[in-house]
Design an enzyme around this catalytic site. Structure first.
Site, short mmCIF file in Angstrom:
data_model
loop_
_atom_site.label_atom_id
_atom_site.label_comp_id
_atom_site.label_asym_id
_atom_site.label_seq_id
_atom_site.Cartn_x
_atom_site.Cartn_y
_atom_site.Cartn_z
N TYR A 129 0.86 -1.18 0.00
CA TYR A 129 0.00 0.00 0.00
C TYR A 129 0.89 1.23 0.00
O TYR A 129 1.77 1.37 0.86
CB TYR A 129 -0.91 0.02 1.23
N GLN A 191 -10.78 0.33 1.70
CA GLN A 191 -11.29 -0.54 0.64
C GLN A 191 -10.16 -1.22 -0.13
O GLN A 191 -10.30 -2.36 -0.58
CB GLN A 191 -12.21 0.23 -0.32
N ASN A 214 -3.16 6.01 6.32
CA ASN A 214 -3.84 6.81 7.34
C ASN A 214 -4.51 5.91 8.36
O ASN A 214 -4.35 4.68 8.35
CB ASN A 214 -4.84 7.77 6.68
N SER A 237 3.61 9.51 12.11
CA SER A 237 5.06 9.57 12.20
C SER A 237 5.51 10.32 13.45
O SER A 237 4.79 11.16 14.00
CB SER A 237 5.62 10.25 10.96
N GLN A 259 9.22 15.91 10.52
CA GLN A 259 8.17 14.97 10.89
C GLN A 259 6.82 15.66 11.01
O GLN A 259 5.79 15.13 10.59
CB GLN A 259 8.52 14.29 12.21
N HIS A 262 4.39 16.00 8.05
CA HIS A 262 3.69 14.82 7.51
C HIS A 262 2.19 14.88 7.76
O HIS A 262 1.40 14.57 6.87
CB HIS A 262 4.23 13.54 8.17
N GLU A 327 9.85 6.12 16.97
CA GLU A 327 10.05 5.60 15.61
C GLU A 327 11.42 6.03 15.09
O GLU A 327 12.22 5.20 14.63
CB GLU A 327 8.94 6.13 14.71
N HIS A 328 11.68 7.33 15.12
CA HIS A 328 12.98 7.88 14.71
C HIS A 328 13.62 8.54 15.92
O HIS A 328 12.97 9.33 16.60
CB HIS A 328 12.81 8.94 13.62
N ASP A 361 14.76 8.32 5.43
CA ASP A 361 13.49 8.27 4.71
C ASP A 361 13.69 7.89 3.26
O ASP A 361 12.82 7.23 2.66
CB ASP A 361 12.80 9.64 4.76
N GLU A 415 1.17 -35.28 30.03
CA GLU A 415 0.14 -34.36 29.54
C GLU A 415 -1.19 -35.08 29.32
O GLU A 415 -2.17 -34.45 28.88
CB GLU A 415 0.60 -33.69 28.25
N HIS A 420 -0.30 -39.67 21.56
CA HIS A 420 1.04 -39.13 21.32
C HIS A 420 2.10 -40.15 21.74
O HIS A 420 3.05 -40.44 21.01
CB HIS A 420 1.24 -37.83 22.11
#
Length: 432
Positions: A129, A191, A214, A237, A259, A262, A327-328, A361, A415, A420
């Protein structure tokens, strides 16, 4: 600008936790219900549902859904030379780094001659995506498609929202061509994730879905996980900068704004041992906001999710950073290497003044799809292994089963699993 500045460690820690949890809350349940309805419509309605949903949310019907393959090659040819060279450089660096990641198969000979192993094989179909909306992201194409290609994925498909004219961003299409992506579909949002997860007459169902998006894309990935694999649930981000007296206010301002531009939900945080830097930073940001093409988004993010924290020392700064698990993480300090060793939780660490987060990036080489919202405590970057699955291989011989079988029987009986144990006894006793 109203960026907060804190000096109390406990107060700063609580604020960092609130920033990490900024996408949680009661409203999330309503959004999850909306996404569930979209996914159900795609599951049952297929291509027709994609058309209807795209017209509702994007204002157009993407008919046909697939971008003609020749359009990808044309987009590459139409790229200005400097942009094409930049994409080439990014492609080659990312490819080189990810080729070094591919794990080796494992083969072990046990003490009784048994053979044990683990082999890696790629998924057959992968979907990536690539977001649109506020900006175009050809870098996301490279960062997702290249590790899939290195893994050996047989079929790679890409979904991306169309622009106002009905076509995806031309540079995104050019990047797809450069990365060897041949199937591109002009559909976005929840979708698109539904189409990749369930399949339609036009878009195939895939084994794994990667790529950021998003809130609706993220919630859709969360909802379909289990029917299909995903890379991660990427939130907005974020960057955290640890800086000392050697950091330049203008550079820190630019890195935080990189950042903040964004998304209004992006987080930009400075933790510093320099009172002078803390005082100078707001003015440095305001100077760069003048005539900024994304000033409104940047300012909203900084006012809401920006933060300055003044610490007594770098040990305290590192502890607060780990509490946030960014994240960064940028280390704009005199000696970044020992501080990096102290850090436990971060998606990517950028060491020193010549390593702005922007190089990561686009073309440093490591993947820019990173864990957000505190998930760096247990997750890492998208990588070649995201598109691989491993299978265990076990081959015992008579000697190995005779040597270990009694222990298997004992464990199985402990067990309460009679058959088994019997499956081993049948072999050891030679019974029919």
């Amino acid at each position: 600008m109203r960026i907060a500045c804190l000096r109390d460690r406990d107060e700063a820690g609580k604020r960092l936790e609130a920033i990490a949890a900024r996408t949680e809350g009661a409203q999330m349940h309503q959004e999850e219900q909306r996404v569930a309805a979209i996914l159900e419509q795609v599951r049952h309605g297929g291509d027709a549902a994609l058309m209807e949903l795209s017209e509702r949310f994007d204002g157009l019907r993407p008919d046909p859904l697939r971008v003609p393959p020749g359009r990808l090659a044309q987009a590459w040819q139409d790229c200005p030379d400097p942009l094409r060279r930049a994409l080439d450089l990014a492609h080659d660096r990312i490819l080189d780094f990810h080729r070094r990641q591919r794990p080796a198969d494992l083969a072990v000979r046990g003490p009784h001659g048994e053979r044990l192993g683990r082999r890696w094989r790629p998924v057959q179909l992968a979907g990536i995506y690539v977001p649109g909306g506020r900006a175009s992201y050809p870098s996301t194409v490279l960062m997702n498609a290249i590790p899939a290609r290195v893994a050996g994925v047989e079929r790679l498909v890409m979904v991306t929202p169309p622009g106002p004219g009905g076509e995806p961003n031309a540079t995104v299409l050019a990047a797809a061509h450069r990365a060897g992506v041949e199937e591109v579909y002009r559909v976005g949002g929840a979708q698109a994730i539904g189409a990749l997860a369930y399949g339609t007459a036009t878009i195939p169902a895939v084994d794994v879905i990667t790529g950021p998006g998003n809130l609706y894309v993220t919630l859709a990935k969360k909802a379909v996980y289990g029917s299909v694999g995903i890379d991660s649930l990427a939130g907005p981000s974020e960057v955290l900068v640890i800086a000392d007296h050697t950091a330049r206010p203008a550079q820190v301002a630019a890195d935080l704004m990189a950042q903040a531009e964004h998304d209004p939900l992006a987080a930009a945080i400075l933790i510093t041992t320099s009172e002078a830097l803390a005082v100078a930073l707001p003015a440095a940001i305001e100077a760069q906001l003048e005539h900024h093409p994304r000033a409104a988004i940047t300012l909203q993010a900084l006012n809401t999710w920006g933060l300055i924290v003044v610490c007594s020392d770098l040990e305290e700064a590192a502890a607060l950073s780990d509490r946030f698990a960014p994240e960064h993480l940028e280390l704009l300090v005199e000696q970044p290497e020992p501080l990096a060793e102290r850090i436990r939780h971060a998606g990517a660490i950028f060491l020193g003044p010549w390593s702005p987060e922007a190089v990561g990036d686009y073309l440093a080489g490591p993947n820019h799809t990173l864990p957000t919202s505190g998930t760096a405590r247990f997750a890492g970057a998208l990588c070649v292994e995201t598109f691989l699955r491993h299978t265990s291989l076990i081959q015992f011989n008579r000697k190995a089963l005779e040597a270990t079988g009694p222990a298997v029987v004992t464990l199985a009986e402990s067990e309460g699993l009679h058959s088994h144990a019997e499956s081993v006894r049948q072999r050891l006793t030679g019974a029919d």
